[in-house]
Design an enzyme around this catalytic site. Structure first.
Site, PDB file in Angstrom:
ATOM      1  N   GLY A 181       2.316   1.108   8.922  1.00 17.24           N
ATOM      2  CA  GLY A 181       1.934   0.564   7.890  1.00 17.24           C
ATOM      3  C   GLY A 181       0.873   1.370   7.057  1.00 17.24           C
ATOM      4  N   LYS A 213       0.832  -1.126   0.132  1.00 17.67           N
ATOM      5  CA  LYS A 213      -0.087   0.125   0.047  1.00 17.67           C
ATOM      6  C   LYS A 213       0.870   1.198   0.126  1.00 17.67           C
ATOM      7  CE  LYS A 213      -3.928  -2.401   2.141  1.00 17.67           C
ATOM      8  NZ  LYS A 213      -5.064  -2.554   3.022  1.00 17.67           N
TER       9      LYS A 213
HETATM   10  P1  NAP Z   1       1.976  -3.316   5.838  1.00 15.64           P
HETATM   11  O1  NAP Z   1       1.823  -1.922   5.073  1.00 15.64           O
HETATM   12  O2  NAP Z   1       2.903  -4.346   5.332  1.00 15.64           O
HETATM   13  O3  NAP Z   1       2.122  -2.864   7.181  1.00 15.64           O
HETATM   14  C1  NAP Z   1       2.811  -3.602   8.284  1.00 15.64           C
HETATM   15  C2  NAP Z   1       2.818  -2.701   9.708  1.00 15.64           C
HETATM   16  O4  NAP Z   1       2.851  -3.807  10.485  1.00 15.64           O
HETATM   17  C3  NAP Z   1       3.961  -1.948   9.798  1.00 15.64           C
HETATM   18  O5  NAP Z   1       3.355  -0.939  11.058  1.00 15.64           O
HETATM   19  C4  NAP Z   1       4.886  -3.075  10.747  1.00 15.64           C
HETATM   20  O6  NAP Z   1       5.825  -2.466  11.476  1.00 15.64           O
HETATM   21  C5  NAP Z   1       3.982  -3.958  11.373  1.00 15.64           C
HETATM   22  N1  NAP Z   1       4.598  -5.096  11.364  1.00 15.64           N
HETATM   23  C6  NAP Z   1       4.598  -6.223  10.430  1.00 15.64           C
HETATM   24  N2  NAP Z   1       5.084  -7.325  10.834  1.00 15.64           N
HETATM   25  C7  NAP Z   1       5.181  -7.048  12.334  1.00 15.64           C
HETATM   26  C8  NAP Z   1       5.489  -7.943  13.306  1.00 15.64           C
HETATM   27  N3  NAP Z   1       6.010  -9.153  13.201  1.00 15.64           N
HETATM   28  N4  NAP Z   1       5.429  -7.315  14.564  1.00 15.64           N
HETATM   29  C9  NAP Z   1       5.230  -6.134  14.597  1.00 15.64           C
HETATM   30  N5  NAP Z   1       4.704  -5.376  13.707  1.00 15.64           N
HETATM   31  C10 NAP Z   1       4.854  -5.911  12.410  1.00 15.64           C
HETATM   32  O7  NAP Z   1       0.559  -4.196   5.743  1.00 15.64           O
HETATM   33  P2  NAP Z   1      -0.716  -3.436   5.503  1.00 15.64           P
HETATM   34  O8  NAP Z   1      -1.023  -3.367   3.952  1.00 15.64           O
HETATM   35  O9  NAP Z   1      -0.951  -2.251   6.237  1.00 15.64           O
HETATM   36  O10 NAP Z   1      -1.663  -4.495   6.258  1.00 15.64           O
HETATM   37  C11 NAP Z   1      -1.782  -4.913   7.784  1.00 15.64           C
HETATM   38  C12 NAP Z   1      -2.759  -5.857   7.875  1.00 15.64           C
HETATM   39  O11 NAP Z   1      -3.975  -5.337   7.746  1.00 15.64           O
HETATM   40  C13 NAP Z   1      -2.634  -7.167   6.946  1.00 15.64           C
HETATM   41  O12 NAP Z   1      -2.990  -8.337   7.572  1.00 15.64           O
HETATM   42  C14 NAP Z   1      -3.665  -6.955   6.077  1.00 15.64           C
HETATM   43  O13 NAP Z   1      -4.422  -8.327   5.585  1.00 15.64           O
HETATM   44  C15 NAP Z   1      -5.007  -6.274   7.196  1.00 15.64           C
HETATM   45  N6  NAP Z   1      -5.845  -5.387   6.349  1.00 15.64           N
HETATM   46  C16 NAP Z   1      -7.374  -5.958   6.437  1.00 15.64           C
HETATM   47  C17 NAP Z   1      -8.105  -5.181   5.748  1.00 15.64           C
HETATM   48  C18 NAP Z   1      -9.516  -5.367   5.891  1.00 15.64           C
HETATM   49  O14 NAP Z   1     -10.311  -5.004   5.060  1.00 15.64           O
HETATM   50  N7  NAP Z   1     -10.025  -6.453   6.646  1.00 15.64           N
HETATM   51  C19 NAP Z   1      -7.833  -3.849   5.141  1.00 15.64           C
HETATM   52  C20 NAP Z   1      -6.456  -3.474   5.252  1.00 15.64           C
HETATM   53  C21 NAP Z   1      -5.479  -4.283   5.709  1.00 15.64           C
HETATM   54  P3  NAP Z   1       7.293  -1.681  11.018  1.00 15.64           P
HETATM   55  O15 NAP Z   1       6.786  -0.339  10.741  1.00 15.64           O
HETATM   56  O16 NAP Z   1       8.106  -1.848  12.475  1.00 15.64           O
HETATM   57  O17 NAP Z   1       7.662  -2.546   9.949  1.00 15.64           O
END
Ligand code: NAP
Length: 310
Positions: free
Chosen positions: A156, A92
């Protein structure tokens, strides 16, 4: 000749040879979701039900696109006859830098979760923030503006969109938590003007970025109503809950943006603490319905999409 069904997921190599990869399909693929991982995504079943209901003769597919493949995948998309795509983890924020135009929702969050194509240009939007608001209303019958909210994973794409939406709604209080604290602090700096006025009773600050450690979380959680997980933690059944049961209390509302498995580690922790918990299925529904309306400039058949998810 018998027409083919689309396959479970496509790759960058398929986009490169799109005509060959999609030869003899029963309906053309003109929409999809890019992600890594992507196998969990329920967007295809929801969007395909909507397309069928609205008699729009096209399909929505999954694309397994790795972080280092996004630029090429978007390049091919410009040349193909796509209506648009959704973007999920981890694309994203990176996609925001690679599109041709961004609307206000995407610019604010610095992240895009959906793209529409117009004259071979990629136009990005973000429907996660509004989708989140609608999900909280439907899951907990409350409005975010009345709540003290903690967003875990504020660094994220999803965390950005949710935090911005909370600020725009003028929520009572916002606590940003992230593994990399600097990113949460940078976001707090952007959001500070929204929290200038006094609103919460007592000595707590209305906007804070705090480190992800137990002592800091314990201190904050006394003054928080809604806890949101915006990290991918919980997508794997072996993941720990981002917040341990011992830190949760019955007054907390706990919202996990992760929706598969349906009982995520965080939702289980909420259950054990006697708190109300919900997974991200309803956010998926609402952000997807908003994406559909942008692609087709019409209301989405939300009941059909909901039924397809269940
Ligand atoms: P992203 O941009 O990759 O965001 C990653 C975020 O999570 C960052 O803040 C990262 O921290 C943190 N993170 C990643 N791995 C971690 C770990 N092992 N321990 C602690 N923090 C961790 O991902 P995203 O696209 O925002 O998506 C995040 C989640 O939301 C996904 O599971 C996605 O499926 C879900 N989601 C669901 C919906 C829905 O409609 N239900 C919509 C959007 C997203 P750092 O900054 O320290 O790297």
């Amino acid at each position: 000749m018998k027409k083919k069904q689309m396959t479970e997921r496509y790759t960058l190599a398929d986009l490169e040879n799109w005509r060959e990869a999609t030869r003899d399909l029963n309906l053309p693929i003109r929409l999809g979701v890019f992600g890594d991982p992507v196998a969990h995504s329920l967007s295809p079943q929801m969007q395909n039900a909507a397309l069928k209901h609205c008699k729009i003769d096209m399909q929505y597919a999954r694309f397994h696109i790795r972080a280092n493949e996004l630029r090429s995948a978007l390049h091919f998309l410009r040349e193909l006859d796509f209506v648009g795509v959704n973007l999920t983890v981890p694309h994203k924020i990176a996609a925001f830098e690679q599109i041709d135009e961004a609307d206000e929702t995407a610019t604010r969050a610095g992240a895009v979760n959906m793209i529409r194509l117009r004259d071979k240009k990629l136009i990005g939007s973000n429907t996660d923030g509004e989708g989140f608001l609608r999900a909280i209303r439907s899951e907990f019958s409350v409005d975010v503006r009345d709540l003290r909210v903690m967003v875990i994973g504020a660094g994220g794409g999803t965390g950005h969109a949710i935090a911005w939406q909370c600020a725009l709604e003028n929520c009572e209080r916002l606590v940003l938590v992230n593994r990399t604290l600097e990113k949460a602090m940078a976001l707090a700096d952007q959001l500070r003007p929204f929290f200038a006025g006094p609103r919460v009773l007592g000595p707590v600050a209305r906007l804070e970025a705090v480190p992800w450690d137990e002592a800091a979380l314990r201190a904050q959680l006394q003054d928080v109503d809604l806890i949101v997980n915006a990290t991918p933690l919980g997508m794997n059944p072996s993941d720990p809950a981002p917040i341990a049961t011992r830190l949760l209390a019955p007054h907390h509302m706990v919202f996990d943006a992760v929706y598969g498995p349906s009982k995520t580690a965080l939702v289980r922790a909420a259950d054990e603490a006697g708190a109300r918990g919900a997974n991200g299925l309803s956010m998926l529904l609402h952000q997807g319905a908003l994406s559909f309306s942008i692609w087709f400039d019409r209301d989405a058949p939300i009941h059909v999409m909901h039924a397809a998810l269940l």
